[in-house]
Design an enzyme around this catalytic site. Sequence first.
Site, PDB file in Angstrom:
ATOM      1  N   GLN A   1       1.572  -6.586  -6.463  1.00 59.26           N
ATOM      2  CA  GLN A   1       1.888  -6.096  -5.114  1.00 59.26           C
ATOM      3  C   GLN A   1       3.238  -6.624  -4.634  1.00 59.26           C
ATOM      4  OE1 GLN A   1      -0.044  -3.847  -3.853  1.00 59.26           O
ATOM      5  NE2 GLN A   1      -1.875  -4.123  -5.111  1.00 59.26           N
TER       6      GLN A   1
ATOM      7  N   LYS B   1       1.828   0.942  -9.651  1.00 56.91           N
ATOM      8  CA  LYS B   1       1.886   0.554  -8.233  1.00 56.91           C
ATOM      9  C   LYS B   1       3.316   0.598  -7.705  1.00 56.91           C
ATOM     10  CE  LYS B   1      -2.111  -2.487  -8.754  1.00 56.91           C
ATOM     11  NZ  LYS B   1      -3.207  -1.821  -8.034  1.00 56.91           N
TER      12      LYS B   1
ATOM     13  N   ASP C   1       1.443 -13.229 -10.247  1.00 54.38           N
ATOM     14  CA  ASP C   1       0.899 -11.876 -10.307  1.00 54.38           C
ATOM     15  C   ASP C   1       1.710 -11.041  -9.315  1.00 54.38           C
ATOM     16  OD1 ASP C   1      -0.415  -9.536  -9.745  1.00 54.38           O
ATOM     17  OD2 ASP C   1      -2.412 -10.420  -9.616  1.00 54.38           O
TER      18      ASP C   1
ATOM     19  N   HIS D   1      -6.736 -11.559  -6.817  1.00 57.60           N
ATOM     20  CA  HIS D   1      -7.425 -10.403  -7.413  1.00 57.60           C
ATOM     21  C   HIS D   1      -8.223 -10.912  -8.610  1.00 57.60           C
ATOM     22  CE1 HIS D   1      -7.701  -6.606  -9.719  1.00 57.60           C
ATOM     23  NE2 HIS D   1      -7.381  -5.959  -8.611  1.00 57.60           N
TER      24      HIS D   1
ATOM     25  N   CYS E   1     -11.464  -6.020  -5.203  1.00 58.05           N
ATOM     26  CA  CYS E   1     -11.438  -6.909  -6.389  1.00 58.05           C
ATOM     27  C   CYS E   1     -11.005  -8.318  -5.994  1.00 58.05           C
ATOM     28  CB  CYS E   1     -10.534  -6.363  -7.488  1.00 58.05           C
ATOM     29  SG  CYS E   1     -11.034  -4.792  -8.139  1.00 58.05           S
TER      30      CYS E   1
HETATM   31  N1  PLP Z   1      -3.291  -8.080  -9.192  1.00 59.18           N
HETATM   32  C1  PLP Z   1      -3.216  -7.525  -7.975  1.00 59.18           C
HETATM   33  C2  PLP Z   1      -2.710  -8.344  -6.829  1.00 59.18           C
HETATM   34  C3  PLP Z   1      -3.589  -6.200  -7.795  1.00 59.18           C
HETATM   35  O1  PLP Z   1      -3.503  -5.641  -6.591  1.00 59.18           O
HETATM   36  C4  PLP Z   1      -4.061  -5.460  -8.902  1.00 59.18           C
HETATM   37  C5  PLP Z   1      -4.531  -4.077  -8.723  1.00 59.18           C
HETATM   38  O2  PLP Z   1      -4.943  -3.681  -7.655  1.00 59.18           O
HETATM   39  C6  PLP Z   1      -4.092  -6.082 -10.147  1.00 59.18           C
HETATM   40  C7  PLP Z   1      -3.711  -7.393 -10.252  1.00 59.18           C
HETATM   41  C8  PLP Z   1      -4.528  -5.344 -11.372  1.00 59.18           C
HETATM   42  O3  PLP Z   1      -3.600  -4.346 -11.667  1.00 59.18           O
HETATM   43  P1  PLP Z   1      -3.874  -3.287 -12.825  1.00 59.18           P
HETATM   44  O4  PLP Z   1      -5.217  -2.697 -12.533  1.00 59.18           O
HETATM   45  O5  PLP Z   1      -2.761  -2.311 -12.690  1.00 59.18           O
HETATM   46  O6  PLP Z   1      -3.850  -4.025 -14.102  1.00 59.18           O
END
Ligand code: PLP
Length: 414
Positions: A211, A234, A208, A131, A372
């Site tokens: 998910q 999430k 990270d 992401h 993203c």
């Molecule tokens: N990392 C991953 C794998 C994500 O799916 C997301 C959001 O879709 C993020 C980071 C960013 O999360 P947040 O927007 O809650 O900070």
Amino acid sequence: MNAVAPAITGFDAKALRGDFPALQQEVNGQPLIYLDNAATTQKPQAVIDALVNYYARDNSNVHRGAHALSDRATVAFENARNKVVQFINAGSSKEVLWTRGTTESINLVASSYARSVLKTGDRILVSAMEHHSNIVPWQLVAEACGAEVVPIPVSDAGELDIEAYKSLLDERVKLVAVGHVSNALGTVNPIKLIIDLAHSAGAKVLIDGAQGVPHFDVDVQALDCDFYAFSGHKMYGPTGTGVLYGKEALLEQMPPYHGGGEMIKTVSFEGTTFNDLPFKFEAGTPNIGGAVGLAAAVDYLQGLDRAALAAHERALMQYAHDKAAAFEGLKRIGCAKTIAGAFSFLLEGVHPADVGMLLDQQGIAVRTGDHCAQPIMKQFGIPGTVRASFALYNTFEDVDALFAGLEKAKTFLL
Ligand code: PLP
């Protein structure tokens, strides 16, 4: 051969739907089928109640009040932190920092840890399927330090190339940043292996977990990761909440991220001293209500049979996979051996945005676009995908509705 929905015992997704008020509505005249859970999950009534009760009864500022409400808010806030400590099996409350979400958690590590250790010529490895939140913060800090962000290759199936990863791990690599589960492809990465290999090469690891936490039990001590980042929204909690887990020894050595109230012990123009962990990284008034809501989400998840929930989500994914295989003109994007949460695909000859719009007209919420994750979309030579993503309240009927919706969309578009 038609896909057959398996019977899962011990987990009743249909009954749990009743806990989620937002699912009890119609959209465009159809019952809502919510398949955009990788973007954000719906919230159970227990989380909504926790937020309402906090603001209706206990609302105050934390750690500094000399009155009952402030005491109550402080206790609720720190109890929420302790709940997260136990949820991810952190070593202590010093290792769990509140943030606004995964994005801020990663930026914190980039701005504080990475900026203080990286030198010219050093490298940060990130997977090619990350992401943007797990790419751009590293690019910013690499540029400032003369370091380099190097992608770990990903195969056409959407799996991390472990042999290529091993060959990239040399003395220049100071940090590896990899997603637990890809939000774009659903790939579940072998994070324990990734962590162990990085450590044997002397690099630190950030996972990270945006998910990951919604779908798996996470034990940060068993994983031995240095940092683990995730978002509350999430995993059935409120937006604007998140967590950074960090090993105490690293957090101790890291400089503060933001300056302000709460993160200091003493302030003078001659010099300022910083607060103990975790407060050193929590400048300003935190999202107290959000933390309380996130703790309610943890309670909700822990009140379920997590093994049965995981089996249910796996069965949903398999069912979608089987239906997709029989669906003419549908191309899966990302076919890793283990996938969770996200199911990405394209309909031949159709732009994903058009598919999303026609599904929405039928009350079916999916996400379309690059999720993203532009680098991996570029590798696959596509503008984006249609992504259906599952949560605990999704049913086999939801998957049926998705594929019926796609059939209908096809008649309009082809
Ligand atoms: N990392 C991953 C794998 C994500 O799916 C997301 C959001 O879709 C993020 C980071 C960013 O999360 P947040 O927007 O809650 O900070």
